[in-house]
Motif scaffolding. Structure first.
Motif, mmCIF file in Angstrom:
data_model
loop_
_atom_site.group_PDB
_atom_site.id
_atom_site.type_symbol
_atom_site.label_atom_id
_atom_site.label_comp_id
_atom_site.label_asym_id
_atom_site.label_seq_id
_atom_site.Cartn_x
_atom_site.Cartn_y
_atom_site.Cartn_z
ATOM 1 N N VAL A 492 4.498 -0.214 8.566
ATOM 2 C CA VAL A 492 3.209 -0.016 7.867
ATOM 3 C C VAL A 492 2.781 -1.332 7.471
ATOM 4 O O VAL A 492 3.573 -2.428 7.536
ATOM 5 C CB VAL A 492 3.600 0.630 6.534
ATOM 6 C CG1 VAL A 492 4.080 1.791 6.527
ATOM 7 C CG2 VAL A 492 4.774 -0.045 5.686
ATOM 8 N N MET A 493 1.412 -1.490 7.093
ATOM 9 C CA MET A 493 0.787 -2.823 6.987
ATOM 10 C C MET A 493 0.713 -3.052 5.541
ATOM 11 O O MET A 493 -0.359 -2.973 4.743
ATOM 12 C CB MET A 493 -0.575 -2.568 7.317
ATOM 13 C CG MET A 493 -1.052 -2.294 8.751
ATOM 14 S SD MET A 493 -2.462 -1.921 9.411
ATOM 15 C CE MET A 493 -3.015 -0.793 8.161
ATOM 16 N N ILE A 494 1.818 -3.516 4.918
ATOM 17 C CA ILE A 494 2.071 -3.987 3.682
ATOM 18 C C ILE A 494 1.588 -5.005 3.373
ATOM 19 O O ILE A 494 0.926 -5.521 2.446
ATOM 20 C CB ILE A 494 3.586 -3.940 3.533
ATOM 21 C CG1 ILE A 494 4.402 -2.517 3.307
ATOM 22 C CG2 ILE A 494 3.845 -4.753 1.936
ATOM 23 C CD1 ILE A 494 3.753 -1.514 2.404
ATOM 24 N N GLU A 495 1.463 -5.973 4.401
ATOM 25 C CA GLU A 495 0.912 -7.470 3.953
ATOM 26 C C GLU A 495 -0.642 -7.487 4.047
ATOM 27 O O GLU A 495 -1.398 -6.822 4.744
ATOM 28 C CB GLU A 495 1.121 -8.476 5.407
ATOM 29 C CG GLU A 495 2.540 -8.684 5.437
ATOM 30 C CD GLU A 495 3.214 -9.492 6.625
ATOM 31 O OE1 GLU A 495 2.327 -9.831 7.434
ATOM 32 O OE2 GLU A 495 4.221 -9.753 6.704
ATOM 33 N N ALA A 541 -4.209 5.281 4.541
ATOM 34 C CA ALA A 541 -4.228 5.130 3.235
ATOM 35 C C ALA A 541 -3.978 3.858 2.704
ATOM 36 O O ALA A 541 -4.715 3.183 1.682
ATOM 37 C CB ALA A 541 -2.763 5.928 2.706
ATOM 38 N N ILE A 542 -3.287 2.793 3.285
ATOM 39 C CA ILE A 542 -3.223 1.373 2.887
ATOM 40 C C ILE A 542 -4.482 0.860 3.237
ATOM 41 O O ILE A 542 -5.001 0.034 2.523
ATOM 42 C CB ILE A 542 -2.073 0.851 4.033
ATOM 43 C CG1 ILE A 542 -0.620 1.401 3.299
ATOM 44 C CG2 ILE A 542 -2.337 -0.620 3.530
ATOM 45 C CD1 ILE A 542 0.477 0.890 4.103
ATOM 46 N N LEU A 567 7.393 2.199 1.662
ATOM 47 C CA LEU A 567 6.360 1.706 0.828
ATOM 48 C C LEU A 567 7.184 0.982 -0.374
ATOM 49 O O LEU A 567 6.452 0.818 -1.465
ATOM 50 C CB LEU A 567 5.276 2.647 0.416
ATOM 51 C CG LEU A 567 4.251 3.017 1.554
ATOM 52 C CD1 LEU A 567 3.231 4.122 1.112
ATOM 53 C CD2 LEU A 567 3.530 1.737 2.165
ATOM 54 N N ASN A 568 8.480 0.988 -0.178
ATOM 55 C CA ASN A 568 9.124 0.643 -1.391
ATOM 56 C C ASN A 568 9.302 1.495 -2.653
ATOM 57 O O ASN A 568 9.182 1.166 -3.907
ATOM 58 C CB ASN A 568 9.050 -1.061 -1.768
ATOM 59 C CG ASN A 568 9.333 -1.837 -0.775
ATOM 60 O OD1 ASN A 568 10.377 -1.731 -0.016
ATOM 61 N ND2 ASN A 568 8.393 -2.902 -0.691
ATOM 62 N N VAL A 569 9.103 2.861 -2.344
ATOM 63 C CA VAL A 569 8.827 3.866 -3.355
ATOM 64 C C VAL A 569 10.026 4.586 -3.172
ATOM 65 O O VAL A 569 10.351 5.139 -2.182
ATOM 66 C CB VAL A 569 7.741 4.590 -3.443
ATOM 67 C CG1 VAL A 569 7.587 5.736 -4.462
ATOM 68 C CG2 VAL A 569 6.467 3.729 -3.902
ATOM 69 N N CYS A 589 5.101 13.327 -10.492
ATOM 70 C CA CYS A 589 5.199 13.252 -9.163
ATOM 71 C C CYS A 589 4.339 12.311 -8.479
ATOM 72 O O CYS A 589 4.547 11.908 -7.536
ATOM 73 C CB CYS A 589 5.008 14.507 -8.643
ATOM 74 S SG CYS A 589 3.279 15.394 -8.815
ATOM 75 N N ILE A 590 3.253 11.839 -9.065
ATOM 76 C CA ILE A 590 2.341 10.875 -8.331
ATOM 77 C C ILE A 590 3.055 9.745 -8.745
ATOM 78 O O ILE A 590 2.950 9.106 -10.006
ATOM 79 C CB ILE A 590 0.887 10.929 -8.774
ATOM 80 C CG1 ILE A 590 0.579 12.164 -8.490
ATOM 81 C CG2 ILE A 590 -0.019 9.756 -8.244
ATOM 82 C CD1 ILE A 590 -0.977 12.715 -9.202
ATOM 83 N N ARG A 591 3.191 8.727 -7.710
ATOM 84 C CA ARG A 591 4.020 7.454 -7.937
ATOM 85 C C ARG A 591 2.815 6.414 -7.232
ATOM 86 O O ARG A 591 2.188 6.415 -6.357
ATOM 87 C CB ARG A 591 5.235 7.299 -7.177
ATOM 88 C CG ARG A 591 6.061 8.579 -7.293
ATOM 89 C CD ARG A 591 6.561 8.438 -8.808
ATOM 90 N NE ARG A 591 7.777 7.534 -8.965
ATOM 91 C CZ ARG A 591 9.079 7.370 -8.485
ATOM 92 N NH1 ARG A 591 9.410 8.660 -7.960
ATOM 93 N NH2 ARG A 591 9.640 6.546 -8.516
ATOM 94 N N LEU A 592 3.064 5.104 -8.238
ATOM 95 C CA LEU A 592 2.114 3.900 -7.516
ATOM 96 C C LEU A 592 3.010 3.044 -6.687
ATOM 97 O O LEU A 592 4.351 2.935 -7.051
ATOM 98 C CB LEU A 592 1.664 3.173 -8.876
ATOM 99 C CG LEU A 592 1.098 1.787 -8.712
ATOM 100 C CD1 LEU A 592 -0.218 2.022 -7.944
ATOM 101 C CD2 LEU A 592 1.003 0.950 -9.783
ATOM 102 N N VAL A 593 2.210 2.725 -5.772
ATOM 103 C CA VAL A 593 2.684 1.879 -4.749
ATOM 104 C C VAL A 593 2.727 0.637 -5.285
ATOM 105 O O VAL A 593 1.695 -0.240 -5.559
ATOM 106 C CB VAL A 593 2.130 1.978 -3.209
ATOM 107 C CG1 VAL A 593 2.797 1.026 -2.412
ATOM 108 C CG2 VAL A 593 2.153 3.344 -2.777
ATOM 109 N N PRO A 594 4.073 -0.209 -5.315
ATOM 110 C CA PRO A 594 4.001 -1.512 -6.066
ATOM 111 C C PRO A 594 3.172 -2.424 -5.351
ATOM 112 O O PRO A 594 2.483 -3.495 -5.921
ATOM 113 C CB PRO A 594 5.317 -1.666 -6.277
ATOM 114 C CG PRO A 594 5.883 -1.076 -5.196
ATOM 115 C CD PRO A 594 5.130 0.120 -5.034
ATOM 116 N N GLU A 595 3.250 -2.668 -3.937
ATOM 117 C CA GLU A 595 2.813 -3.802 -3.282
ATOM 118 C C GLU A 595 1.311 -3.622 -2.631
ATOM 119 O O GLU A 595 0.770 -4.487 -2.241
ATOM 120 C CB GLU A 595 3.757 -4.140 -1.801
ATOM 121 C CG GLU A 595 5.303 -4.322 -2.623
ATOM 122 C CD GLU A 595 5.989 -4.718 -1.353
ATOM 123 O OE1 GLU A 595 5.508 -4.796 -0.168
ATOM 124 O OE2 GLU A 595 7.287 -4.843 -1.401
#
Length: 736
Positions: A492-495, A541-542, A567-569, A589-595
């Motif tokens: 994934v493109m976290i950066e 999505a990212i 996504l560190n979730v 159930c809906i979680r926020l992606v921290p990064e």
């Protein structure tokens, strides 16, 4: 730039390299074994030739025919039967199988001779052995046995011919006898009529009958004229004249008429003096009535009654009919005689006419009778001819039985030649083995790739999509894994400054250009697994979240575990045991992606056994209705179409559908089936994405000017980077 066929072959070679290497090694190993084999010892080949016999001097035609036909039916199987092979094998102390294994028989049709036009044939025997004397002996004995076998075949065929003729002769004799008897019986019955027609007597009888008919008709005309004249003179017809003549000639009737007349005279005389009821008048009247009764009775006795000639009326009529004078009585008798002659002549005329008709019918049937006799006579002739031929053939066959000879003769005796094998050239043999190994290994790789039915190159998938009139939304490269990625995580493109972010931004821009209603809920699926639909869904999505849109990634693939760890979730540990309760809690159930800012995710509670039932539940439906209003973009990651219909169950909740494909994974048949299924579905099919494509152009680096959105286009301006080609192929085979 590599050609598409070369690129496809390189990918297939990478995929089936061990199969190709194994085939190459096997062929080279076989070539090495052959090269290292010692040189075969010298062998000896004995060869003998037999030819067809020329026609010999013979006193029978059947013998020559059997000999010539025997040359046509002779085959190696007949000539080398068990009764020929077995004695030779016993004499040279070997087995029939070993003898047949070393024996070679060639039947060669020689060229047509310039004179005569005959086409003789030759049979060549070759026997290979380590001993020259044994080879020559075997060939000589086999040729002698084959000649004797040919003679026995001819003898057997000749005896079969004689037996067939003997079996046919009795039946032919019966048929000839039956035909002769039918002709004789027909001549006995119809012969007189045919002879009468031939000598003219039948035609004369017909002429005589016609003359008799005319003569009778003329006589009848004269008699009818006389009858008419007498009827006019008498006023009576023949029947009445006969009755009047008979009554007038009878004395009893004349006496009764006289008594009646006297009684009537007395009554007429007394009627003037006495009353009608006077006893005398009554007595006279009774006497008159008695006389009239007697008159009627007498008339009935003469001409009346049931069998009478003429009917009788009352007494007055009888008295009038019986009152003919002698002259009129003579005329009445003449009239009766003429009527009798007329009836007699009419009967003769009917008989003559009947005879004439019969004679004419007989004369008309003469041609058919003659044809029938000719047919019967022809049958007798044919049967007699066939009978004579069978008799002649039987005599000829019996004469040929003593002259039967073989159809073959020795054209060249057995000659022995040495066969020394040439020494083997090891380098050439190994070189040929290497070339054959390369050809077999490469061909096997190509055949396996063709049989697999997959698209190995980007151009193949693009051509297939263009044929099905499917829009190509984007070309996506293989993403390298993150430096701190764990085993099982997807790339994934976290950066925020990832060079691949611009490529997914192009995909998002292409989706934004789609005409029609606004796209808010997008359904992401693929044909089969490992095509990278989850990677595309995550990174799209990212890219959307990086663009400032509030984006939700909903993992709707409940048949696979969640990939939210990439996504560190961390997924909810209780969601797998209570999925409906998990989806019912909208806030949990809906979680926020921290990064990644603006990115939210609903991790999958999978794997679940009742995945379809959960997707159709009211809790999941309320979740979809809620997120449609809360987020700018919702991306649904669903299972592949070839595994289940979960993606189609979510059609009513999506605004559009994207199909992910990938070279070296997407199969041709499954892609066509999936496109047909999507075109028939209710959800709007937006197009396809090719994942794992080769990098086009130069990837943007940090600080470089990003390319415009129009650089995607239809791919006509793409230039493939040769340096990245093999790396891309390897990555496409390793990454899911």
């Amino acid at each position: 730039m590599n050609l598409p066929i070369v690129k496809r072959y390189l990918i297939a070679l990478e995929h089936y390299k061990w199969v190709g290497l194994g085939a190459f090694t096997l062929v080279v190993g076989v070539a090495g074994i052959v090269a290292l084999q010692p040189t075969d010892p010298p062998t000896y080949v004995a060869e003998g030739v037999m030819a067809a016999n020329r026609p010999t001097v013979s006193f029978s035609t059947t013998g020559n025919q059997i000999t010539q036909q025997g040359q046509e039916i002779l085959t190696p199987e007949i000539l080398l039967a068990e009764n020929v092979i077995k004695p030779v094998a016993q004499r040279v102390k070997t087995t029939p199988k070993q003898l047949q294994r070393a024996l070679k028989v060639t039947v060669q049709q020689a060229a047509a001779l310039r004179t005569g036009g005959q086409k003789p044939f030759q049979i060549t025997l070759q026997y290979r052995s380590d001993e020259p004397r044994q080879a020559a002996t075997i060939v000589t004995l086999l040729m002698q046995g084959m000649i004797e076998q040919s003679r026995m075949v001819n003898t057997t065929r000749l005896r079969a011919t004689i037996q067939a003729l003997n079996q046919r002769l009795p039946q032919m004799t019966r048929e000839l006898r039956d035909a002769e008897q039918r002709l004789e019986r027909y001549d006995r019955i119809e012969g007189p009529a045919l002879l009468a027609a031939q000598d003219g007597s039948l035609l004369g009888a017909i002429t005589t009958s016609d003359q008799q008919e005319r003569q009778i008709q003329l006589t009848l005309q004269g008699i009818e004229t006389q009858i008419s004249s007498l009827q006019n003179r008498l006023g009576l017809n023949p029947t009445q004249a006969y009755a009047a003549s008979a009554l007038s000639a009878d004395p009893i009737i004349a006496n009764l008429r006289s008594q009646i007349y006297q009684t009537e005279t007395q009554m007429e005389t007394l009627r003037r003096d006495i009353r009608p009821n006077h006893p005398t008048m009554i007595e006279l009247d009774k006497k008159r009535l008695a006389y009239e009764d007697l008159l009627r009775q007498r008339a009935n006795e003469l001409i009346g009654g049931e069998n009478g000639t003429a009917p009788l009326s009352g007494g007055d009529q009888i008295r009038r009919d019986s009152s003919l004078d002698p002259a009129r009585q003579q005329l009445a008798n003449n009239l009766v005689d003429l009527q009798t002659q007329k009836e007699t002549l009419q009967q003769q005329l009917v008989a003559v006419q009947r005879s004439r008709v019969e004679l004419r019918q007989a004369y008309a049937s003469i041609p058919n009778k003659q044809l029938e006799r000719s047919r019967l006579e022809q049958q007798v002739t044919l049967k007699r001819s066939l009978y004579d031929k069978i008799q002649a053939a039987l005599v000829d066959a019996r004469a040929a039985e003593a002259e039967t000879v073989s159809s073959l003769s020795v054209a060249r005796p057995a000659e022995v030649q040495a066969n020394v094998a040439a020494p083997k050239n090891i380098p050439i043999t190994l070189g040929l083995g290497i070339l054959m190994g390369l050809a077999v290994g490469g061909g096997l790789v190509f055949v396996l790739s063709a049989l697999e039915g997959k698209f190995y190159t980007l151009e193949e998938i693009r051509s297939a999509l263009r044929e099905r009139e499917t829009s190509l939304l984007g070309l996506l490269p293989v993403l390298p894994p993150a430096p701190d990625a764990k085993a099982g995580d997807i790339p994934v493109m976290i950066e925020a400054d990832s060079p691949y972010l611009e490529i997914y931004e192009r995909l998002r821009s292409n989706l934004r250009r789609v005409e029609g209603k606004a796209l808010k809920v997008i359904l992401m699926t693929s044909v089969i697994a490992q095509e990278g639909k989850t990677v595309v869904a995550y990174n799209l999505a990212i890219a959307s979240a990086r663009a400032g849109r509030r984006t939700l990634l909903l993992e709707a693939d409940l048949r696979s575990p969640s990939q939210a760890r990439s996504l560190n979730v961390l997924p909810d540990p209780d969601s797998q045991s209570e999925p409906l309760r998990y989806y019912g809690q909208l806030g949990d159930c809906i979680r926020l992606v921290p990064e990644v800012e603006n990115l939210y995710i609903v991790p999958s509670p999978g794997p679940q056994q009742q995945a379809a039932a959960i997707l159709e539940s009211s809790e999941f439906r309320r979740l979809l209705e809620d997120v449609r209003g809360r987020f700018d973009w919702v991306i649904l990651d669903t299972p592949p179409l070839s595994e289940c219909n979960d993606a189609l169950l979510m059609e009513p909740f999506a605004d559009g559908l994207i199909l992910v494909t990938r070279p070296a994974y997407t199969e041709n048949a499954l892609l066509s089936e999936s496109l047909d299924q999507l075109n028939e579905s209710e959800v709007r099919f937006l197009g396809a994405v090719i994942n794992g494509a080769e990098v086009t152009g130069q990837l943007p680096h940090k600080g470089d000017e990003p390319p415009s959105d129009d650089s995607f286009g239809d791919g006509s301006s793409e230039t493939m980077v040769e340096a990245e080609e093999l790396r891309t192929v390897a990555m496409s085979l390793k990454n899911p």
